[in-house]
Scaffold this active site. Structure first.
Site, PDB file in Angstrom:
ATOM      1  N   MET A 152       7.384   4.168   8.728  1.00 43.20           N
ATOM      2  CA  MET A 152       7.707   5.657   8.237  1.00 43.20           C
ATOM      3  C   MET A 152       6.175   6.448   8.089  1.00 43.20           C
ATOM      4  O   MET A 152       5.334   5.752   7.880  1.00 43.20           O
ATOM      5  CB  MET A 152       8.670   5.884   7.145  1.00 43.20           C
ATOM      6  CG  MET A 152       9.941   5.453   7.708  1.00 43.20           C
ATOM      7  SD  MET A 152      10.946   5.690   6.133  1.00 43.20           S
ATOM      8  CE  MET A 152      12.642   4.931   6.751  1.00 43.20           C
ATOM      9  N   CYS A 153       6.282   7.840   7.893  1.00 46.75           N
ATOM     10  CA  CYS A 153       5.038   8.442   7.296  1.00 46.75           C
ATOM     11  C   CYS A 153       4.759   8.277   6.075  1.00 46.75           C
ATOM     12  O   CYS A 153       5.556   7.498   5.109  1.00 46.75           O
ATOM     13  CB  CYS A 153       5.438   9.831   7.726  1.00 46.75           C
ATOM     14  SG  CYS A 153       6.302  10.234   9.474  1.00 46.75           S
ATOM     15  N   GLU A 154       3.729   8.826   5.716  1.00 48.02           N
ATOM     16  CA  GLU A 154       3.261   8.862   4.281  1.00 48.02           C
ATOM     17  C   GLU A 154       2.944  10.310   3.890  1.00 48.02           C
ATOM     18  O   GLU A 154       2.472  11.018   4.540  1.00 48.02           O
ATOM     19  CB  GLU A 154       2.319   8.127   3.756  1.00 48.02           C
ATOM     20  CG  GLU A 154       2.441   6.401   4.190  1.00 48.02           C
ATOM     21  CD  GLU A 154       1.938   5.377   3.147  1.00 48.02           C
ATOM     22  OE1 GLU A 154       1.117   6.030   1.904  1.00 48.02           O
ATOM     23  OE2 GLU A 154       1.798   4.304   3.397  1.00 48.02           O
ATOM     24  N   ASN A 168       9.137  12.664   4.989  1.00 50.59           N
ATOM     25  CA  ASN A 168       8.726  11.157   5.391  1.00 50.59           C
ATOM     26  C   ASN A 168      10.209  10.576   5.352  1.00 50.59           C
ATOM     27  O   ASN A 168      10.993  10.520   4.416  1.00 50.59           O
ATOM     28  CB  ASN A 168       8.066  10.506   4.108  1.00 50.59           C
ATOM     29  CG  ASN A 168       7.971   8.777   4.178  1.00 50.59           C
ATOM     30  OD1 ASN A 168       8.533   8.417   5.315  1.00 50.59           O
ATOM     31  ND2 ASN A 168       8.065   8.280   3.053  1.00 50.59           N
TER      32      ASN A 168
END
Length: 254
Positions: free
Chosen positions: A1-3, A108
């Site tokens: 996943m993103c941050e 996110n």
């Protein structure tokens, strides 16, 4: 996943230290190699830098890191794509106008069964679930508040309720700001820390970098940093619980 990375401060402050740690996670110490972006607020305006390249090797990221832009509200994001291709229009943060203010958002997580998030006024430019969710939130705000309320905190609390609906569709960690307030909503992973006098030293987890905040601040400064995962290893970060939100104004939790 993103941050995610966000900042709320009571005086214009640069985010170079925290941003340096985040950049390393974009393809070096982390897998988030599908682009990055950052938005700084200056008065009613904001400036945004984005790049679909990994942040750890982006020339634009090096420029931003070396140029200490001072702001009271910042949102940044490094992407590990799961919805939509890797391209500039799918790169966070996303910004739209509302009541004559620039609203900035980053997400996110990953949503499922989100096609029912229909929008009337705001339309996505790219094809991510994240941007569609942002447009849906803004449409709901315009529907509930045709005119700008005197108390903007009520708007952000309403956004937190909308975020709960989106969390029911998957993972929805979010940062949202109008340049004064910064809202952090946690689905499963978000932390924050408020730095104030007496200031001390801090060491980044992802880069060989130490800063003595006492030399960089005044006794009246209040700076809150929000991140998906703690960026330093010698400070006490507050871990948010699933479904919890925190609203900051000029560095202070309200």
């Amino acid at each position: 996943m993103c941050e995610l990375l966000g900042m709320s401060a009571n005086v214009p402050t640069d985010i170079c230290f925290s941003f340096s740690g985040l950049l390393e996670r974009g393809g070096n110490t982390g897998p988030h190699k599908d682009g990055w972006g950052i938005t700084f607020y200056e008065g009613k305006g904001c400036r945004t830098f984005k790049d679909p390249e990994p942040s750890c090797q982006s020339e634009i990221a090096k420029l931003v890191k070396a140029y200490p832009i001072k702001s009271v509200s910042v949102i940044s994001h490094i992407r590990q794509g799961n919805r939509g291709r890797t391209c500039l229009e799918n790169t966070h943060p996303f910004t739209r106008e509302l009541w004559g203010r620039e609203i900035t958002y980053a997400h996110n997580g990953q949503l499922s069964n989100y096609k029912d998030l229909t929008t009337e006024f705001y339309k996505p430019v790219g094809n991510t679930d994240s941007e569609l969710a942002f447009c849906w939130i803004l449409d709901k705000i315009r529907e509930k508040y045709p005119k700008r309320p005197k108390n903007m905190a009520t708007v952000f609390r309403y956004v937190a309720k909308l975020a709960k609906t989106l969390m029911d569709k998957g993972v929805f960690n979010m940062l949202l700001t109008d340049g004064v307030f910064v809202l952090a909503y946690c689905s499963n992973n978000l932390h924050w820390i408020t730095r104030r006098a007496p200031f001390g030293k801090a060491t980044l987890i992802d880069a060989d970098m130490v800063v003595d905040f006492q030399k960089e601040t005044t006794p009246d400064d209040v700076v809150t940093v929000i991140a998906t995962r703690p960026l330093t290893n010698d400070e006490q970060w507050t871990k948010m619980e699933p479904g919890e939100y925190v609203l900051f104004k000029l560095g202070e939790k309200i």
